[in-house]
Design a protein around this motif. Sequence first.
Motif, PDB file in Angstrom:
ATOM      1  N   VAL A 179      39.431  37.899  53.699  1.00  0.00           N
ATOM      2  CA  VAL A 179      39.151  37.039  54.853  1.00  0.00           C
ATOM      3  C   VAL A 179      40.291  36.028  54.937  1.00  0.00           C
ATOM      4  CG1 VAL A 179      37.554  35.341  55.850  1.00  0.00           C
ATOM      5  CG2 VAL A 179      36.641  37.297  54.577  1.00  0.00           C
ATOM      6  N   TYR A 224      34.588  29.804  53.455  1.00  0.00           N
ATOM      7  CA  TYR A 224      33.977  30.423  54.637  1.00  0.00           C
ATOM      8  C   TYR A 224      32.549  30.859  54.381  1.00  0.00           C
ATOM      9  CZ  TYR A 224      35.856  34.345  51.941  1.00  0.00           C
ATOM     10  OH  TYR A 224      36.176  35.194  50.926  1.00  0.00           O
ATOM     11  N   MET A 252      25.184  33.650  54.535  1.00  0.00           N
ATOM     12  CA  MET A 252      25.640  34.964  54.097  1.00  0.00           C
ATOM     13  C   MET A 252      25.226  35.278  52.655  1.00  0.00           C
ATOM     14  SD  MET A 252      27.599  37.550  54.965  1.00  0.00           S
ATOM     15  CE  MET A 252      29.247  38.238  55.061  1.00  0.00           C
ATOM     16  N   ASN A 266      38.536  43.582  50.073  1.00  0.00           N
ATOM     17  CA  ASN A 266      38.175  42.866  51.303  1.00  0.00           C
ATOM     18  C   ASN A 266      38.900  41.536  51.325  1.00  0.00           C
ATOM     19  OD1 ASN A 266      36.246  44.819  51.778  1.00  0.00           O
ATOM     20  ND2 ASN A 266      34.494  43.489  51.346  1.00  0.00           N
ATOM     21  N   SER A 301      36.473  41.502  46.656  1.00  0.00           N
ATOM     22  CA  SER A 301      36.987  40.518  47.607  1.00  0.00           C
ATOM     23  C   SER A 301      38.179  39.807  47.004  1.00  0.00           C
ATOM     24  CB  SER A 301      35.881  39.513  47.958  1.00  0.00           C
ATOM     25  OG  SER A 301      34.774  40.219  48.475  1.00  0.00           O
ATOM     26  N   THR A 305      24.928  43.868  46.890  1.00  0.00           N
ATOM     27  CA  THR A 305      25.779  42.749  47.223  1.00  0.00           C
ATOM     28  C   THR A 305      25.043  41.464  46.893  1.00  0.00           C
ATOM     29  OG1 THR A 305      27.007  41.750  49.057  1.00  0.00           O
ATOM     30  CG2 THR A 305      25.075  43.022  49.676  1.00  0.00           C
ATOM     31  N   GLY A 306      25.465  40.349  47.478  1.00  0.00           N
ATOM     32  CA  GLY A 306      24.794  39.099  47.171  1.00  0.00           C
ATOM     33  C   GLY A 306      25.242  38.025  48.155  1.00  0.00           C
ATOM     34  N   GLY A 307      25.322  36.827  47.667  1.00  0.00           N
ATOM     35  CA  GLY A 307      25.588  36.281  46.353  1.00  0.00           C
ATOM     36  C   GLY A 307      26.553  37.191  45.574  1.00  0.00           C
ATOM     37  N   GLU A 308      26.579  36.995  44.296  1.00  0.00           N
ATOM     38  CA  GLU A 308      27.458  37.833  43.490  1.00  0.00           C
ATOM     39  C   GLU A 308      26.613  38.822  42.674  1.00  0.00           C
ATOM     40  OE1 GLU A 308      30.514  38.802  43.325  1.00  0.00           O
ATOM     41  OE2 GLU A 308      29.790  40.047  41.694  1.00  0.00           O
ATOM     42  N   THR A 313      29.619  45.441  46.479  1.00  0.00           N
ATOM     43  CA  THR A 313      30.626  44.486  46.957  1.00  0.00           C
ATOM     44  C   THR A 313      30.592  43.304  46.003  1.00  0.00           C
ATOM     45  OG1 THR A 313      30.310  45.129  49.254  1.00  0.00           O
ATOM     46  CG2 THR A 313      31.399  43.044  48.872  1.00  0.00           C
ATOM     47  N   THR A 314      31.735  42.977  45.409  1.00  0.00           N
ATOM     48  CA  THR A 314      31.764  41.966  44.354  1.00  0.00           C
ATOM     49  C   THR A 314      33.010  41.110  44.461  1.00  0.00           C
ATOM     50  OG1 THR A 314      31.992  41.672  41.944  1.00  0.00           O
ATOM     51  CG2 THR A 314      32.771  43.763  42.839  1.00  0.00           C
ATOM     52  N   ASN A 315      32.948  39.923  43.873  1.00  0.00           N
ATOM     53  CA  ASN A 315      34.180  39.122  43.811  1.00  0.00           C
ATOM     54  C   ASN A 315      35.035  39.526  42.616  1.00  0.00           C
ATOM     55  OD1 ASN A 315      33.120  37.766  41.526  1.00  0.00           O
ATOM     56  ND2 ASN A 315      32.293  36.094  42.770  1.00  0.00           N
ATOM     57  N   ILE A 362      38.677  41.237  57.059  1.00  0.00           N
ATOM     58  CA  ILE A 362      37.428  40.985  57.797  1.00  0.00           C
ATOM     59  C   ILE A 362      37.604  39.702  58.595  1.00  0.00           C
ATOM     60  CG2 ILE A 362      34.928  40.660  57.606  1.00  0.00           C
ATOM     61  CD1 ILE A 362      35.045  41.718  54.760  1.00  0.00           C
ATOM     62  N   GLU A 363      37.379  39.764  59.900  1.00  0.00           N
ATOM     63  CA  GLU A 363      37.406  38.520  60.679  1.00  0.00           C
ATOM     64  C   GLU A 363      36.319  37.575  60.162  1.00  0.00           C
ATOM     65  OE1 GLU A 363      38.993  39.651  65.176  1.00  0.00           O
ATOM     66  OE2 GLU A 363      36.853  39.580  64.813  1.00  0.00           O
ATOM     67  N   GLN A 364      36.689  36.307  60.104  1.00  0.00           N
ATOM     68  CA  GLN A 364      35.720  35.314  59.623  1.00  0.00           C
ATOM     69  C   GLN A 364      34.566  35.191  60.616  1.00  0.00           C
ATOM     70  OE1 GLN A 364      37.260  31.350  59.350  1.00  0.00           O
ATOM     71  NE2 GLN A 364      35.327  30.532  58.570  1.00  0.00           N
ATOM     72  N   MET A 365      33.352  35.294  60.112  1.00  0.00           N
ATOM     73  CA  MET A 365      32.164  35.272  60.984  1.00  0.00           C
ATOM     74  C   MET A 365      31.388  33.964  60.801  1.00  0.00           C
ATOM     75  SD  MET A 365      30.745  39.147  60.450  1.00  0.00           S
ATOM     76  CE  MET A 365      31.011  39.273  58.688  1.00  0.00           C
TER      77      MET A 365
HETATM   78  N1  SAM Z   1      30.117  37.941  46.102  1.00  0.00           N
HETATM   79  C1  SAM Z   1      30.481  39.228  46.596  1.00  0.00           C
HETATM   80  C2  SAM Z   1      31.895  39.221  47.119  1.00  0.00           C
HETATM   81  O1  SAM Z   1      32.565  38.199  47.008  1.00  0.00           O
HETATM   82  O2  SAM Z   1      32.340  40.252  47.612  1.00  0.00           O
HETATM   83  C3  SAM Z   1      29.520  39.835  47.587  1.00  0.00           C
HETATM   84  C4  SAM Z   1      28.938  38.960  48.641  1.00  0.00           C
HETATM   85  S1  SAM Z   1      30.086  38.379  49.827  1.00  0.00           S
HETATM   86  C5  SAM Z   1      28.985  37.493  50.888  1.00  0.00           C
HETATM   87  C6  SAM Z   1      30.477  39.863  50.697  1.00  0.00           C
HETATM   88  C7  SAM Z   1      31.696  39.824  51.561  1.00  0.00           C
HETATM   89  O3  SAM Z   1      31.440  38.970  52.635  1.00  0.00           O
HETATM   90  C8  SAM Z   1      32.953  39.329  50.881  1.00  0.00           C
HETATM   91  O4  SAM Z   1      34.008  40.222  51.093  1.00  0.00           O
HETATM   92  C9  SAM Z   1      33.224  38.008  51.569  1.00  0.00           C
HETATM   93  O5  SAM Z   1      34.594  37.739  51.655  1.00  0.00           O
HETATM   94  C10 SAM Z   1      32.615  38.261  52.920  1.00  0.00           C
HETATM   95  N2  SAM Z   1      32.254  37.042  53.632  1.00  0.00           N
HETATM   96  C11 SAM Z   1      31.542  35.988  53.195  1.00  0.00           C
HETATM   97  N3  SAM Z   1      31.411  35.061  54.160  1.00  0.00           N
HETATM   98  C12 SAM Z   1      32.042  35.548  55.242  1.00  0.00           C
HETATM   99  C13 SAM Z   1      32.257  35.077  56.555  1.00  0.00           C
HETATM  100  N4  SAM Z   1      31.803  33.891  56.952  1.00  0.00           N
HETATM  101  N5  SAM Z   1      32.938  35.866  57.411  1.00  0.00           N
HETATM  102  C14 SAM Z   1      33.416  37.067  57.023  1.00  0.00           C
HETATM  103  N6  SAM Z   1      33.243  37.571  55.792  1.00  0.00           N
HETATM  104  C15 SAM Z   1      32.569  36.820  54.910  1.00  0.00           C
END
Ligand code: SAM
Length: 329
Positions: A161, A27, A324, A159, A120, A67-70, A96-98, A188-191
């Motif tokens: 998705v 996503y 994103m 978090n 996440s 946040t990021g990226g990672e 916010t991290t993976n 989190i709803e997918q955006m």
């Molecule tokens: N890499 C980190 C992570 O995985 O949390 C931080 C960046 S990531 C872009 C931040 C959050 O955005 C994560 O929880 C990720 O699942 C969520 N995310 C990324 N793309 C998304 C989307 N299209 N819709 C909803 N949430 C999204």
Amino acid sequence: MLTDSFGRVATDLRVSLTDRCNLRCAYCMPPEGLDWLPGPSQLTDDELARLLSIAVTRLGIAEIRFTGGEPLLRRGLPAIVARAAALRPRPEISITTNGIGLARLARPLRAAGLDRLNVSLDTLSRATFATLARRDRLPDVLAGLAAAAAAGLIPVKVNAVLMRGINDHEAPALLRFCLDHGYQLRFIEQMPLDAQHGWRREEMITADEILTALSARFTLIPADPVSRGSAPAETFLVNGGPATVGIIASVTRPFCGACDRVRLTADGQIRNCLFARSENDLRTPLRAGADDDHLGTIWRRAVAAKLPGHGINDPGFLQPARPMSAIGG
Ligand code: SAM
């Protein structure tokens, strides 16, 4: 203060520390990754520290989320956190991290002044993780979560998705897992923010669907809506509480009217909304020797121009040009 023309005040700064990531979540980005930002275009630690100082001491930013990226891929992250923690008034600092690398970094980050983090986690199945994130790293994420809790970064927030046909059946299992470990789960709803523009409204899992799936296994009672404030998640008490689950319905129940966020990209651009179609450049004047007053003025103007809503549900909506991972989720 960072006030927009609709009376909202931005106090929450989201800082993308890098657009790179070690996962390729479906996503978010394509399997091959993206053309990463060139090194020299990215803010150095000193440049970032200067902008954070302006944000906190002059513009009323009270919370900084890296946040990021990672963000854990950013070299010297604990030192960056420590510099933010030294600012006065002391901002709340979160990440916010993976979770990959957190097993090693949780304690140093806590010692540097990190207050909270979100990890996440979209699935508990190693095979599904490898499909969705296109990397076989679930054990690293679980180890990272455990390390965060052990380091006292509590409550650890998770978090998730959901994607139709991939992990949408896992909502109850994810909640059970988080309840068992004392983690706070938010869906989190997918955006429409993926680099490959693959988002389809009819495909996304809605907040209502998530609620229905959870309600089949748990008793959910809405928590006090007054306490929600600008928080994006609608929160529910699970089985009478005190544990809760949150649902961030960014698409089907937008909360833009209460938005208190502003974003700084890794290359020094201000974005007044995740979905903004334009950015305001801080890096060029910063490198040209602009003083704090001037940079603060650019920042204020950027926030003043914030639109009333993200527009996802408007006819003719266009995804932002930057994905994103570059914007900072
Ligand atoms: N890499 C980190 C992570 O995985 O949390 C931080 C960046 S990531 C872009 C931040 C959050 O955005 C994560 O929880 C990720 O699942 C969520 N995310 C990324 N793309 C998304 C989307 N299209 N819709 C909803 N949430 C999204």
